[in-house]
Design an enzyme around this catalytic site. Structure first.
Site, PDB file in Angstrom:
ATOM      1  N   ASN A 156       0.831  -1.208   0.000  1.00 14.83           N
ATOM      2  CA  ASN A 156       0.000   0.000   0.000  1.00 14.83           C
ATOM      3  C   ASN A 156       0.864   1.255   0.000  1.00 14.83           C
ATOM      4  O   ASN A 156       1.840   1.344   0.738  1.00 14.83           O
ATOM      5  CB  ASN A 156      -0.920   0.000   1.207  1.00 14.83           C
ATOM      6  CG  ASN A 156      -1.818  -1.228   1.223  1.00 14.83           C
ATOM      7  OD1 ASN A 156      -2.135  -1.759   0.160  1.00 14.83           O
ATOM      8  ND2 ASN A 156      -2.206  -1.677   2.389  1.00 14.83           N
ATOM      9  N   ASP A 182      -0.498   4.242   0.637  1.00 16.04           N
ATOM     10  CA  ASP A 182      -1.320   5.283   1.263  1.00 16.04           C
ATOM     11  C   ASP A 182      -0.770   5.827   2.578  1.00 16.04           C
ATOM     12  O   ASP A 182      -1.304   6.790   3.117  1.00 16.04           O
ATOM     13  CB  ASP A 182      -2.741   4.756   1.485  1.00 16.04           C
ATOM     14  CG  ASP A 182      -2.747   3.396   2.185  1.00 16.04           C
ATOM     15  OD1 ASP A 182      -2.092   3.259   3.238  1.00 16.04           O
ATOM     16  OD2 ASP A 182      -3.396   2.469   1.667  1.00 16.04           O
ATOM     17  N   HIS A 189       5.854  -1.016  -2.894  1.00 17.72           N
ATOM     18  CA  HIS A 189       5.312  -0.293  -4.058  1.00 17.72           C
ATOM     19  C   HIS A 189       5.472   1.219  -3.898  1.00 17.72           C
ATOM     20  O   HIS A 189       4.854   1.987  -4.625  1.00 17.72           O
ATOM     21  CB  HIS A 189       3.836  -0.650  -4.272  1.00 17.72           C
ATOM     22  CG  HIS A 189       3.634  -2.058  -4.747  1.00 17.72           C
ATOM     23  ND1 HIS A 189       2.403  -2.658  -4.819  1.00 17.72           N
ATOM     24  CD2 HIS A 189       4.523  -2.987  -5.177  1.00 17.72           C
ATOM     25  CE1 HIS A 189       2.545  -3.908  -5.259  1.00 17.72           C
ATOM     26  NE2 HIS A 189       3.817  -4.132  -5.483  1.00 17.72           N
ATOM     27  N   CYS A 247      13.342  12.587  -8.192  1.00 14.32           N
ATOM     28  CA  CYS A 247      13.563  13.145  -9.526  1.00 14.32           C
ATOM     29  C   CYS A 247      13.208  12.099 -10.586  1.00 14.32           C
ATOM     30  O   CYS A 247      13.646  10.950 -10.501  1.00 14.32           O
ATOM     31  CB  CYS A 247      15.026  13.556  -9.674  1.00 14.32           C
ATOM     32  SG  CYS A 247      15.387  14.182 -11.332  1.00 14.32           S
ATOM     33  N   THR A 289      -4.354  -9.226   0.645  1.00  8.50           N
ATOM     34  CA  THR A 289      -3.721  -9.118  -0.671  1.00  8.50           C
ATOM     35  C   THR A 289      -4.095 -10.315  -1.522  1.00  8.50           C
ATOM     36  O   THR A 289      -4.231 -11.428  -1.021  1.00  8.50           O
ATOM     37  CB  THR A 289      -2.191  -8.953  -0.582  1.00  8.50           C
ATOM     38  OG1 THR A 289      -1.667  -8.906  -1.903  1.00  8.50           O
ATOM     39  CG2 THR A 289      -1.537 -10.077   0.190  1.00  8.50           C
ATOM     40  N   ASN A 308      -8.154 -12.897   4.754  1.00  5.77           N
ATOM     41  CA  ASN A 308      -8.757 -12.342   3.547  1.00  5.77           C
ATOM     42  C   ASN A 308     -10.227 -12.765   3.509  1.00  5.77           C
ATOM     43  O   ASN A 308     -10.541 -13.897   3.853  1.00  5.77           O
ATOM     44  CB  ASN A 308      -8.019 -12.878   2.300  1.00  5.77           C
ATOM     45  CG  ASN A 308      -8.203 -11.992   1.090  1.00  5.77           C
ATOM     46  OD1 ASN A 308      -9.327 -11.628   0.746  1.00  5.77           O
ATOM     47  ND2 ASN A 308      -7.105 -11.627   0.445  1.00  5.77           N
ATOM     48  N   GLU A 333     -11.815 -13.255   0.859  1.00  9.23           N
ATOM     49  CA  GLU A 333     -11.996 -14.048  -0.373  1.00  9.23           C
ATOM     50  C   GLU A 333     -10.891 -15.084  -0.525  1.00  9.23           C
ATOM     51  O   GLU A 333      -9.776 -14.880  -0.075  1.00  9.23           O
ATOM     52  CB  GLU A 333     -11.880 -13.130  -1.615  1.00  9.23           C
ATOM     53  CG  GLU A 333     -12.608 -11.821  -1.536  1.00  9.23           C
ATOM     54  CD  GLU A 333     -14.045 -11.944  -1.980  1.00  9.23           C
ATOM     55  OE1 GLU A 333     -14.371 -12.996  -2.577  1.00  9.23           O
ATOM     56  OE2 GLU A 333     -14.824 -11.020  -1.720  1.00  9.23           O
TER      57      GLU A 333
END
Ligand SMILES: [Zn+2]
Length: 270
Positions: free
Chosen positions: A108, A110, A125, A133, A209, A234, A236
Site C-alpha cells: 500500500n 497510502d 510499491h 527526480c 492481498t 482475507n 476471499e
C-alpha cells in the site's frame, strides 16, 4: 478462534519466532480507500477512459506528466482523508511487542501503516508521501510538497508545475511509487530487504492481498518453502489461501483485517 489457528499462533509465540506481515489493498479498503483497480479507478482524459494500469506507468508519465500528476494528486488527497483502522492498530501493537523480530511489508502506498504508528515498514510499491527526480539526477527521495485537496476535475496549474520541479535539476519530480511497467528494486522499493525478512520468518501473516503482483507471491512461496507458519487473512479465496492450505502450519483465516487481526495479534502476544 479456530483451534488450528490458535495452535499455530501458540507455537509461534512459544518459539519467540520472527513475524513478517505482508499487507495489501484489503486492509486499506476498510479505511475507505478504493483499490483503484476497478471502475472507481478510471480516469478520463479528453474523450477516453484510462485504466489505472495505463495511468500508473512510466510510459504515460513520459507522454503526459501533467495528467499523471493530476490523477495522483487526486488519489493522494483520498489517502490523506482516510484514517487508520483497527487492523493497522493491531500491527502496531505487534511491532511494539516484538521489536526487531517483526517486519511489515506493504503493497500500500497510502501511508496508513506509518500514520497508525508502524515504524519497521518496507513499502515495496513506494509511498504516496514521497517524490523523487524523474530523471534520477541524484536528488534523492523527498517529501511530496503540500497540496490542497483536489477534485477529479481540478486543472493542473503552473504553480503545481513549479512545486513539482526537481530542486537539483529543474526537471519533473515523480511520485515515489512503482509503476506497472517498472521493476522492483532494493534502492527504491526494498525488494531484497523484503525477501530477506521473508526468508527468516517463522510466521508469514498475509493480510488483504490477492497476490496479483509478483514480489508478494515470491514472499509467500519463500515462506512456504522454508516451512514457516503461514496465516492468510482475507474475505476471499486467493493464491495465499491455497499456499496456506498446502502448508503444514498454514491457515486461511477468512475475514477482513479489522475482523481477524486484533484476535490474531492478541494470541501471538499471549
Ligand atoms: Zn533532478
Amino acid at each position: 478462534m479456530e483451534p488450528k489457528l490458535q495452535a499455530i499462533l501458540d507455537d509461534v509465540a512459544r518459539a519467540r519466532g520472527r513475524v513478517v506481515a505482508l499487507t495489501g489493498a484489503g486492509i486499506s479498503a476498510e479505511s475507505g480507500i478504493p483499490t483503484f483497480r476497478g471502475p472507481e479507478g478510471y480516469w478520463v482524459v479528453g474523450s477516453r477512459n484510462y485504466m489505472p494500469q495505463e495511468m500508473a506507468t512510466h510510459e504515460m508519465f513520459q507522454r503526459a506528466p501533467e495528467e499523471v500528476w493530476r490523477w495522483y494528486l487526486y488519489r493522494f488527497g483520498v489517502c490523506r482523508l482516510a484514517r487508520p483502522n483497527p487492523g493497522h492498530a493491531a500491527l502496531v501493537a505487534l511491532e511494539r511487542a516484538l521489536g526487531d523480530r517483526f517486519t511489515l511489508v506493504t503493497q500500500n502506498i497510502d501511508g496508513l501503516h506509518r500514520r497508525a504508528g508502524s515504524e519497521r515498514v518496507l513499502c515495496i510499491h513506494g509511498d504516496a508521501a514521497h517524490v523523487r527526480c524523474a530523471d534520477g539526477c541524484g536528488a534523492g527521495v523527498t517529501d511530496l510538497p503540500p497540496f490542497a485537496q483536489r477534485g477529479k476535475d481540478d486543472p493542473f496549474t503552473s504553480e503545481d508545475r513549479a512545486r513539482l520541479a526537481c530542486p537539483s535539476c529543474g526537471g519533473w519530480l515523480r511520485p515515489h511509487v512503482l509503476w506497472f511497467d517498472e521493476y522492483y528494486d532494493e534502492a527504491n522499493y526494498r525488494m531484497e530487504s523484503a525477501l530477506r525478512a521473508a526468508g527468516a520468518a517463522d510466521l508469514l501473516l498475509v493480510v488483504g492481498t490477492s497476490g496479483a503482483t509478483n514480489l508478494p507471491m515470491q514472499i509467500g512461496r519463500l515462506a512456504f518453502e522454508r516451512a514457516a507458519a503461514l496465516v492468510d487473512v482475507n474475505p476471499e479465496e486467493n493464491p495465499f489461501a491455497e499456499l496456506a492450505a498446502r502448508a503444514s502450519r498454514g491457515f486461511f483465516a477468512r475475514g477482513s483485517a479489522c475482523e481477524r487481526l486484533p484476535a490474531i495479534v492478541a494470541a501471538l502476544l499471549a
